[in-house]
Design an enzyme around this catalytic site. Structure first.
Site, mmCIF file in Angstrom:
data_model
loop_
_atom_site.group_PDB
_atom_site.id
_atom_site.type_symbol
_atom_site.label_atom_id
_atom_site.label_comp_id
_atom_site.label_asym_id
_atom_site.label_seq_id
_atom_site.Cartn_x
_atom_site.Cartn_y
_atom_site.Cartn_z
ATOM 1 C CG HIS A 62 4.803 32.763 -35.124
ATOM 2 N ND1 HIS A 62 4.071 33.609 -35.925
ATOM 3 C CD2 HIS A 62 5.670 33.555 -34.462
ATOM 4 C CE1 HIS A 62 4.462 34.852 -35.749
ATOM 5 N NE2 HIS A 62 5.440 34.850 -34.859
ATOM 6 C CD GLU A 91 1.641 33.179 -38.392
ATOM 7 O OE1 GLU A 91 1.738 33.436 -37.188
ATOM 8 O OE2 GLU A 91 2.619 33.088 -39.149
ATOM 9 N NE ARG A 116 5.605 41.159 -38.161
ATOM 10 C CZ ARG A 116 6.420 40.878 -37.151
ATOM 11 N NH1 ARG A 116 7.014 39.689 -37.110
ATOM 12 N NH2 ARG A 116 6.615 41.743 -36.179
ATOM 13 C CG ASP A 163 9.077 30.294 -36.879
ATOM 14 O OD1 ASP A 163 8.829 29.146 -36.449
ATOM 15 O OD2 ASP A 163 8.958 31.323 -36.173
#
Length: 333
Positions: free
Chosen positions: A294, A262, A233, A257
């Site tokens: 992501h 985001e 997260r 990632d």
């Protein structure tokens, strides 16, 4: 049922339509995020199907409810973007996909480790430019290194197995140690993990306790040159503190990632515009930072499981029978 699908990409259309081959439900696909401004698109739909960057706060849920929506089907495991208390007050059912492919995320975390360690992304660009110099590409043997894993659910355990296969020593921290953890996993306090690990990988959920878990204080406890990987997260990591750690050299390599802001970035093509997130853009200037958008979940197997579980959730809600992965009161049924 009629379902409005938000943040829908071509692959969502493909896999959801494939899972709905019998056409038990009618899906309308909208490529926009669900926000207070786009919520009217769901009027008349009994359910909405949403992803991680969609907004389901009190105002959005209220508008959905007034438009006739009674089911919120998450195409994700995480549900911190949903105001569950308001959903319960309105009598709306929230369902999720508790596990789609833990191997996909764990393997992507390992890919970040390998790419950062051996700087393969820099080597790729150099070779394309005819630069065969090895300066700046120095890595280290993974064998014998200590890997610290924060969060030992399915993904964390798979990541541990893979890294153990490289000959790494595995330390872990989790408030609820997993009884399925292999004997080679040593549970330790966070302070011990921070001070001992050469590589730290984050696989914990976002909770009030884990928000900005990786902050300036945590980073100061780490080894000089530590590698940090986050495929969990975004808000578990304090971006400003990480930038300071990169500048000082305390953090030697960083693989992300996910990113704490985001929502306005990932899953969209912003190449023709100006990205006004200064902290994110600062991260991209470091040669020892590798960011993917992501992407860890993005495998054929995971997308198939997400679509099939989502359809099963909708079927169970409509029929009142079968397995439904419901989220209520921030606890899982």
């Amino acid at each position: 049922m009629r379902i409005a699908v938000f943040s829908a990409k071509p692959y969502d259309h493909t896999f959801i339509s494939r899972a709905n081959a019998a056409e038990h439900h009618v899906f309308n696909f909208f490529d926009v995020r669900l926000t207070i401004d786009t919520a009217p698109l769901a009027k008349g739909f009994e359910g909405v199907c949403v992803f991680v960057n969609d907004c389901l706060d009190a105002s959005v849920l209220q508008q959905l409810y007034e438009g006739g929506t009674r089911l919120v089907a998450l195409r994700s495991a995480g549900f911190n973007h949903v105001d569950l208390a308001v959903a319960e007050q309105l009598g709306m059912t929230v369902v999720r996909v508790p596990a789609y492919s833990p191997h996909a995320v764990a393997e992507h975390a390992v890919a970040l480790v390998l790419s950062l360690n051996r700087m393969t992304y820099r080597a790729y660009n150099r070779i394309r430019e005819g630069n065969f110099s090895l300066d700046g590409l120095l890595g280290f043997d993974l064998h014998g290194k200590t890997v610290g894993i924060i969060g030992t659910g399915q993904i964390g355990l798979i990541f541990a197995d893979i890294m153990h296969g490289f000959g790494c020593r595995i330390m872990a921290n989790d408030p609820f140690p997993n009884p399925d953890a292999n004997a080679f996993i040593e549970y330790v306090p966070l302070a011990t993990l921070f001070s001992s690990a050469d590589i730290i990988s984050l696989h914990c959920p976002l909770t009030p306790e884990t928000h900005h878990l990786i902050d300036a204080n945590a980073i100061n406890q780490m080894k000089d040159g530590v590698m940090i990987i986050n495929t969990g997260r975004g808000r578990v990591v304090d971006t400003q503190a990480v930038i300071a750690g990169l500048k000082s050299g305390k953090i030697g390599r960083l693989g992300l990632d996910v990113y704490e802001e985001e929502e306005q970035l990932f899953f969209e093509d912003l190449s023709q515009g100006v990205i006004d997130d200064d902290q994110f853009m600062r991260l991209t200037t470091f040669h020892n930072v590798l960011i993917t958008g992501h992407q860890a979940f993005f495998t054929t197997e995971a997308l198939t499981n997400i679509a099939e579980t989502t359809l099963a959730n909708i079927d169970a809600f409509e029929s009142g029978s079968g397995t439904m992965h419901r989220v209520a009161n921030a606890k899982l049924d």
